[in-house]
Scaffold this motif. Structure first.
Motif, mmCIF file in Angstrom:
data_model
loop_
_atom_site.group_PDB
_atom_site.id
_atom_site.type_symbol
_atom_site.label_atom_id
_atom_site.label_comp_id
_atom_site.label_asym_id
_atom_site.label_seq_id
_atom_site.Cartn_x
_atom_site.Cartn_y
_atom_site.Cartn_z
ATOM 1 N N THR A 126 -83.098 -1.210 19.156
ATOM 2 C CA THR A 126 -83.701 -2.501 19.456
ATOM 3 C C THR A 126 -84.496 -3.000 18.249
ATOM 4 O OG1 THR A 126 -85.760 -1.570 20.317
ATOM 5 C CG2 THR A 126 -83.924 -1.850 21.884
ATOM 6 N N ILE A 127 -84.797 -4.292 18.282
ATOM 7 C CA ILE A 127 -85.660 -4.861 17.240
ATOM 8 C C ILE A 127 -86.984 -4.105 17.174
ATOM 9 C CG2 ILE A 127 -87.179 -6.831 16.817
ATOM 10 C CD1 ILE A 127 -84.651 -7.536 15.614
ATOM 11 N N ALA A 128 -87.579 -3.819 18.329
ATOM 12 C CA ALA A 128 -88.875 -3.132 18.356
ATOM 13 C C ALA A 128 -88.771 -1.749 17.729
ATOM 14 C CB ALA A 128 -89.390 -3.036 19.785
ATOM 15 N N ALA A 183 -83.030 -11.078 11.801
ATOM 16 C CA ALA A 183 -83.758 -11.342 13.042
ATOM 17 C C ALA A 183 -82.822 -11.404 14.251
ATOM 18 C CB ALA A 183 -84.537 -12.651 12.922
ATOM 19 N N LEU A 184 -81.613 -11.899 14.047
ATOM 20 C CA LEU A 184 -80.618 -11.931 15.120
ATOM 21 C C LEU A 184 -80.106 -10.540 15.470
ATOM 22 C CD1 LEU A 184 -78.544 -15.019 13.945
ATOM 23 C CD2 LEU A 184 -79.803 -14.895 16.102
ATOM 24 N N ARG A 201 -92.572 -7.043 13.152
ATOM 25 C CA ARG A 201 -93.524 -6.185 13.864
ATOM 26 C C ARG A 201 -94.716 -6.990 14.358
ATOM 27 N NH1 ARG A 201 -96.570 -0.608 11.730
ATOM 28 N NH2 ARG A 201 -97.734 -0.254 13.692
ATOM 29 N N GLU A 202 -95.233 -7.894 13.509
ATOM 30 C CA GLU A 202 -96.335 -8.754 13.937
ATOM 31 C C GLU A 202 -95.949 -9.553 15.179
ATOM 32 O OE1 GLU A 202 -99.461 -9.358 12.760
ATOM 33 O OE2 GLU A 202 -99.446 -8.013 11.023
ATOM 34 N N MET A 235 -81.027 -5.916 21.326
ATOM 35 C CA MET A 235 -80.259 -4.906 20.612
ATOM 36 C C MET A 235 -79.783 -5.435 19.261
ATOM 37 S SD MET A 235 -80.408 -2.193 22.330
ATOM 38 C CE MET A 235 -79.271 -1.278 21.284
ATOM 39 N N THR A 236 -79.628 -4.534 18.317
ATOM 40 C CA THR A 236 -79.186 -4.896 16.977
ATOM 41 C C THR A 236 -77.950 -4.088 16.595
ATOM 42 O OG1 THR A 236 -80.479 -3.249 15.754
ATOM 43 C CG2 THR A 236 -81.613 -5.284 16.393
#
Length: 579
Positions: free
Chosen positions: A353-355, A215-216, A334-335, A347-348
């Motif tokens: 991005t996470i999205a 998640a981070l 996603r939810e 950013m990951t």
């Protein structure tokens, strides 16, 4: 900092290897005893593989294999891998508690990264405290960093029923104490629980922190849930090895990923997965190292109203293997993205991005991962309590608690120490009933020392036999992420530091009101002042060594139980030569 410190954007390792003097000979030649050609030092990124493998840490016992897959990935991408060990924190074996040594392991990581010719690092972590320790140490240095978790064990199976580490250890030990199962059945279940490599397969602290890594944005998608025994865990490790080389080339440092947005995402994800209360302490400590301001109130503000979507033990029914087959953490993310609850533009480590990472995530089992509109438990995130019993705050996990006890007043039954608890809890003459509030003192950071996972106190056998399954329990301790019950934890200030918890006596009335976020001791201030004047601190647990250092410098739980001298970071300067 020496004259050899490279300019920004230049590989740190060049300060060791790109030299045509005595010291260049010195630094290169000893590494060549492995048969390395000189072109290994031609300017390719040097990547550390920070490994917490240890036979004393069963959860991480397969990390030699994972490290080899990371190594292959680094070599495939044109990097130079160098594996090194750090203190491995075995939750199941270390006494008095692995938490006592989390800060020590973080110092091991920090100093190893800074002192060696490393341009980036892959962190291998799995067992509970290995993840925060490695993230804390890496945050203090701020190199390009990617995390690889070891993955959960396969589901435990006992007599046709799934059993989960920790959660069913606790439930079956209570059944044994109540006389509901035999010792032979207990032993049989013990052999059926841990049947593959990996960490706890419940949503305990290990799985929670692996989820926090994802998640981070520090780990690749699906880092949280791929079982340790699944070949896809090794594939993820190889991809991480490839990716870290590019991160070094692009100078993507940990601080560019581990931002305020990332931490807010992690907090809301923590609520949505019904994660461990231990993550509160660890995220506070990590934020303190990377320089992001974070308080207990942020957890209540961001997480308390978030629905729990994941039907996993200890809050639910299923286990981590089921979670992965259902789609894993990307489905949950996603939810949350689609409802604007997390920052989709964060950013990951993979450069997206996470999205973007979760845009196509699909759920394959809605009994395991629910939709946000039909959650497993509504508004069940971490709740932060305040009151005259915990002026600095306390934590409760509503998703694992009993609804009928969320607002309750009861008489205190006090245990002055863990030894006092163990000595009296099985006594049939103990004056206690189901409406009472159990209070345990001197189990916080200084008091235990190390803030052990003893907050989910066992219930008296006479109440277990009467069918009592839960009671309010209050302490300055932590509890295992695999545990459950109406348990108030992390009371600040702790009893050993002279907090109000130290002043509670048998018979005092205590009110827990989770909807009002309140924990109140019904004792007049004048009486508390009198008790405070008579209070004598418990003797310190150590007079020398690391434990003495810990007691002298550990902060309270609301500051992450980190050391006062480790707040902030020191970066990655290159020190003067060693000869």
């Amino acid at each position: 900092m020496s004259d050899h410190t490279p300019p920004k954007g230049t590989l740190r390792s060049r300060a060791w290897f790109a030299r045509n003097d005595k010291m260049g000979f010195y630094y290169r030649s000893w590494l060549r005893n492995r048969g390395l050609p000189n072109d290994q030092f031609d300017g390719r990124p040097v990547i550390g593989i920070c490994n917490t493998w240890s036979e004393l840490t069963p959860c991480n016992g397969h990390f030699r294999v994972i490290a080899e897959h990371v190594r292959h990935g680094i070599l495939e991408a044109g990097g130079y891998p160098l594996e090194f060990p750090v203190f491995s924190l075995g939750e199941t074996q270390l006494r008095p508690t692995a938490m006592l040594y989390r800060n020590l392991a973080s110092m091991d990581v920090e100093e190893a990264l800074r002192a060696n010719p490393l341009d980036g690092v892959v962190l291998l972590m799995g067992c509970d405290k290995t993840t925060p320790a490695l993230l804390m140490g890496a945050s203090s240095v701020d190199l390009p960093t990617i995390g690889v978790s070891g993955g959960p064990m396969l589901n435990g199976w006992y007599r046709g029923q799934k059993i989960g580490s920790g959660t069913n250890t606790i439930s079956m030990s209570e059944q044994l104490r109540a006389g509901e199962i035999t010792l032979e059945e207990f032993y049989e279940a013990e052999g059926a629980m841990s049947r593959s490599a990996g960490h706890c397969m419940t949503m305990g602290t290990a799985s929670t922190m692996a989820s926090m890594v994802e998640a981070l944005g520090i780990g690749l998608p699906q880092n949280a849930a791929i079982p340790a025994a699944d070949a896809r865990r090794n594939e993820l490790a190889r991809l991480a090895g490839r990716r870290i080389v590019q991160m070094v080339k692009d100078d993507i440092r940990l601080s560019s990923i581990l931002t305020r947005k990332a931490i807010e995402n992690a907090i809301r994800t923590l609520a949505a997965i019904g994660g461990s209360t231990n993550a509160v302490v660890h995220l506070l400590a990590i934020a303190g190292r990377i320089g992001v301001e974070l308080t207990l109130e942020d957890f209540d503000k961001l997480a308390s109203g978030v629905h729990c979507l994941v039907n996993l033990r200890p809050s639910g029914e299923h286990l981590m293997e089921d979670f992965y087959y259902a789609g894993g953490l990307p489905v949950v993310l996603r939810e949350l993205v689609e409802r604007g609850l997390i920052h989709g533009d964060a950013m990951t480590a993979n450069g997206r991005t996470i999205a973007e990472n979760v845009a196509k995530a699909e759920c394959y089992n809605r009994d395991v991962i629910r939709t946000y509109d039909a959650p497993f438990k509504p508004e069940a995130g971490i709740a932060i309590l305040r009151g005259n019993l915990c002026p600095g705050g306390a934590v409760i996990k509503p998703s694992a608690a009993s609804p009928h006890l969320m607002k309750h007043t009861g008489r205190a039954v006090v245990f002055e120490s863990i030894e006092d608890l163990h000595e009296r809890i099985n006594d049939e003459a103990l004056d206690i009933d189901a409406d009472n509030v159990m209070v345990l003192k001197n189990c916080g950071p200084k008091g235990y020392p190390g803030m052990a996972e003893v907050g989910n106190m066992p219930l008296p056998p006479k109440l277990l036999r009467a069918g009592v399954k839960d009671m309010i329990r209050i302490s300055d301790a932590r509890m295992s992420g695999t545990a459950y019950g109406t348990v108030v934890l992390h009371v600040v200030p702790e009893a050993a530091a002279g907090g109000p918890l130290a002043l509670v006596r048998n018979g005092d009335l205590i009110t827990l009101d989770v909807p009002a976020r309140s924990l109140h001791l019904h004792v007049e201030e004048a009486e508390l002042a009198s008790r405070r004047a008579a209070w004598v601190p418990p003797p310190e647990a150590a007079s020398r060594g690391y434990t003495k250092l810990y007691i002298d410098h550990v902060l309270q739980a609301d500051k992450g139980a980190d050391f006062d001298f480790l707040q902030g970071s020191s970066g990655a300067p290159v020190a003067r030569d060693n000869h």
